[in-house]
Design a protein around this motif. Structure first.
Motif, PDB file in Angstrom:
ATOM      1  N   PRO A  45      -5.943  76.979  26.615  1.00 41.00           N
ATOM      2  CA  PRO A  45      -5.220  76.637  25.383  1.00 41.00           C
ATOM      3  C   PRO A  45      -4.906  75.150  25.346  1.00 41.00           C
ATOM      4  CG  PRO A  45      -3.769  77.747  26.931  1.00 41.00           C
ATOM      5  CD  PRO A  45      -5.156  77.802  27.514  1.00 41.00           C
ATOM      6  N   GLN A  46      -4.987  74.592  24.167  1.00 46.17           N
ATOM      7  CA  GLN A  46      -4.695  73.180  23.978  1.00 46.17           C
ATOM      8  C   GLN A  46      -3.182  73.009  23.863  1.00 46.17           C
ATOM      9  OE1 GLN A  46      -6.825  70.716  24.091  1.00 46.17           O
ATOM     10  NE2 GLN A  46      -8.629  72.004  24.271  1.00 46.17           N
ATOM     11  N   THR A  47      -2.602  72.209  24.749  1.00 41.27           N
ATOM     12  CA  THR A  47      -1.166  71.956  24.668  1.00 41.27           C
ATOM     13  C   THR A  47      -0.950  70.657  23.915  1.00 41.27           C
ATOM     14  OG1 THR A  47      -1.220  70.827  26.792  1.00 41.27           O
ATOM     15  CG2 THR A  47      -0.658  73.156  26.815  1.00 41.27           C
ATOM     16  N   PRO A  48      -0.007  70.656  22.996  1.00 41.25           N
ATOM     17  CA  PRO A  48       0.237  69.423  22.244  1.00 41.25           C
ATOM     18  C   PRO A  48       0.849  68.366  23.159  1.00 41.25           C
ATOM     19  CG  PRO A  48       1.872  71.075  21.694  1.00 41.25           C
ATOM     20  CD  PRO A  48       0.861  71.745  22.585  1.00 41.25           C
ATOM     21  N   ALA A  49       0.587  67.112  22.837  1.00 42.71           N
ATOM     22  CA  ALA A  49       1.148  66.012  23.610  1.00 42.71           C
ATOM     23  C   ALA A  49       2.654  65.972  23.402  1.00 42.71           C
ATOM     24  CB  ALA A  49       0.522  64.693  23.170  1.00 42.71           C
ATOM     25  N   PRO A  50       3.408  65.717  24.477  1.00 41.23           N
ATOM     26  CA  PRO A  50       4.867  65.675  24.307  1.00 41.23           C
ATOM     27  C   PRO A  50       5.284  64.500  23.421  1.00 41.23           C
ATOM     28  CG  PRO A  50       4.252  64.950  26.507  1.00 41.23           C
ATOM     29  CD  PRO A  50       2.999  65.439  25.837  1.00 41.23           C
ATOM     30  N   VAL A  51       6.317  64.735  22.629  1.00 36.77           N
ATOM     31  CA  VAL A  51       6.834  63.691  21.744  1.00 36.77           C
ATOM     32  C   VAL A  51       7.671  62.738  22.587  1.00 36.77           C
ATOM     33  CG1 VAL A  51       8.262  63.223  19.729  1.00 36.77           C
ATOM     34  CG2 VAL A  51       6.824  65.257  19.790  1.00 36.77           C
ATOM     35  N   ASP A  52       7.301  61.484  22.611  1.00 34.15           N
ATOM     36  CA  ASP A  52       8.000  60.482  23.415  1.00 34.15           C
ATOM     37  C   ASP A  52       8.523  59.397  22.488  1.00 34.15           C
ATOM     38  OD1 ASP A  52       9.005  59.094  25.559  1.00 34.15           O
ATOM     39  OD2 ASP A  52       7.081  58.219  26.125  1.00 34.15           O
ATOM     40  N   SER A  53       9.595  59.718  21.771  1.00 29.82           N
ATOM     41  CA  SER A  53      10.119  58.779  20.781  1.00 29.82           C
ATOM     42  C   SER A  53      11.138  57.813  21.361  1.00 29.82           C
ATOM     43  CB  SER A  53      10.757  59.557  19.628  1.00 29.82           C
ATOM     44  OG  SER A  53      11.859  60.305  20.110  1.00 29.82           O
ATOM     45  N   GLY A  54      11.728  58.147  22.506  1.00 33.04           N
ATOM     46  CA  GLY A  54      12.759  57.286  23.079  1.00 33.04           C
ATOM     47  C   GLY A  54      14.024  57.312  22.247  1.00 33.04           C
ATOM     48  N   SER A  55      14.388  58.480  21.745  1.00 36.52           N
ATOM     49  CA  SER A  55      15.542  58.628  20.864  1.00 36.52           C
ATOM     50  C   SER A  55      16.831  58.198  21.555  1.00 36.52           C
ATOM     51  CB  SER A  55      15.656  60.083  20.416  1.00 36.52           C
ATOM     52  OG  SER A  55      16.851  60.295  19.710  1.00 36.52           O
ATOM     53  N   ILE A  56      17.703  57.545  20.818  1.00 34.16           N
ATOM     54  CA  ILE A  56      18.973  57.059  21.343  1.00 34.16           C
ATOM     55  C   ILE A  56      19.891  58.213  21.727  1.00 34.16           C
ATOM     56  CG2 ILE A  56      20.142  56.882  19.120  1.00 34.16           C
ATOM     57  CD1 ILE A  56      20.391  54.345  21.970  1.00 34.16           C
ATOM     58  N   GLY A  57      19.633  59.401  21.189  1.00 35.89           N
ATOM     59  CA  GLY A  57      20.438  60.572  21.521  1.00 35.89           C
ATOM     60  C   GLY A  57      20.417  60.892  23.010  1.00 35.89           C
ATOM     61  N   TRP A  58      19.264  60.698  23.642  1.00 31.76           N
ATOM     62  CA  TRP A  58      19.170  60.935  25.086  1.00 31.76           C
ATOM     63  C   TRP A  58      19.970  59.888  25.852  1.00 31.76           C
ATOM     64  CZ3 TRP A  58      17.901  65.594  25.917  1.00 31.76           C
ATOM     65  CH2 TRP A  58      16.968  66.235  25.116  1.00 31.76           C
ATOM     66  N   GLY A  59      20.035  58.686  25.332  1.00 39.96           N
ATOM     67  CA  GLY A  59      20.845  57.645  25.961  1.00 39.96           C
ATOM     68  C   GLY A  59      22.326  57.961  25.869  1.00 39.96           C
ATOM     69  N   VAL A  60      22.743  58.480  24.714  1.00 41.86           N
ATOM     70  CA  VAL A  60      24.150  58.864  24.537  1.00 41.86           C
ATOM     71  C   VAL A  60      24.492  60.015  25.486  1.00 41.86           C
ATOM     72  CG1 VAL A  60      25.800  59.854  22.896  1.00 41.86           C
ATOM     73  CG2 VAL A  60      24.244  58.036  22.168  1.00 41.86           C
ATOM     74  N   LEU A  61      23.585  60.973  25.614  1.00 45.40           N
ATOM     75  CA  LEU A  61      23.811  62.077  26.538  1.00 45.40           C
ATOM     76  C   LEU A  61      23.905  61.566  27.976  1.00 45.40           C
ATOM     77  CD1 LEU A  61      24.026  65.149  27.021  1.00 45.40           C
ATOM     78  CD2 LEU A  61      21.546  65.144  27.318  1.00 45.40           C
ATOM     79  N   GLY A  62      23.016  60.642  28.343  1.00 44.72           N
ATOM     80  CA  GLY A  62      23.065  60.055  29.681  1.00 44.72           C
ATOM     81  C   GLY A  62      24.330  59.249  29.911  1.00 44.72           C
ATOM     82  N   PHE A  63      24.833  58.604  28.863  1.00 41.30           N
ATOM     83  CA  PHE A  63      26.076  57.837  28.973  1.00 41.30           C
ATOM     84  C   PHE A  63      27.272  58.761  29.179  1.00 41.30           C
ATOM     85  CE2 PHE A  63      29.853  56.061  26.909  1.00 41.30           C
ATOM     86  CZ  PHE A  63      30.006  54.886  27.647  1.00 41.30           C
ATOM     87  N   CYS A  64      27.329  59.837  28.395  1.00 42.53           N
ATOM     88  CA  CYS A  64      28.470  60.760  28.481  1.00 42.53           C
ATOM     89  C   CYS A  64      28.446  61.580  29.765  1.00 42.53           C
ATOM     90  CB  CYS A  64      28.469  61.697  27.279  1.00 42.53           C
ATOM     91  SG  CYS A  64      28.765  60.835  25.729  1.00 42.53           S
TER      92      CYS A  64
END
Length: 115
Positions: A45-64
């Protein structure tokens, strides 16, 4: 007796291949083996490429929650490098803020204790 069209060795008149060099003796071009595609059920099965947007939401989660940012950085550093970097930077900033906060609290506590 006939002679090989490739190397010139003597071969039988009805030989399809030269016993010395292995080349085909017929006038038709040698056929390439056809690649058969497996049925659809055998194809991976073909797996879609992961979305790598670098969203700031992950930074906020890492900060908190810095430990979560560190874990996300370690898990995603190969698959999603942009997102991993944002989560890691958020975790580093979160740890730095916590350290600065504790230094200020300790300094204020020491000042109040000696005052």
């Amino acid at each position: 007796m006939a002679y090989c069209k490739h190397c010139g060795a003597e071969i039988n008149d009805d030989a399809a291949f030269c016993p010395k060099c292995g080349q085909a003796q017929s006038e038709t071009a040698p056929q390439q083996p056809q690649q058969q595609t497996p049925p659809n059920w055998q194809q991976p099965p073909q797996t879609p490429a992961p979305v790598d947007s670098g969203s700031i939401g992950w930074g906020v989660l890492g900060f908190c929650i810095p430990i979560v940012g560190l874990i996300l950085f370690l898990v995603w550093k190969d698959q999603k490098p942009k997102t991993a970097k944002v989560a890691g930077i958020g975790a580093l900033i979160g740890v730095a803020v916590i350290i600065i906060y504790y230094i200020i609290v300790i300094a204020l506590g020491a000042l109040l204790a000696f005052a």
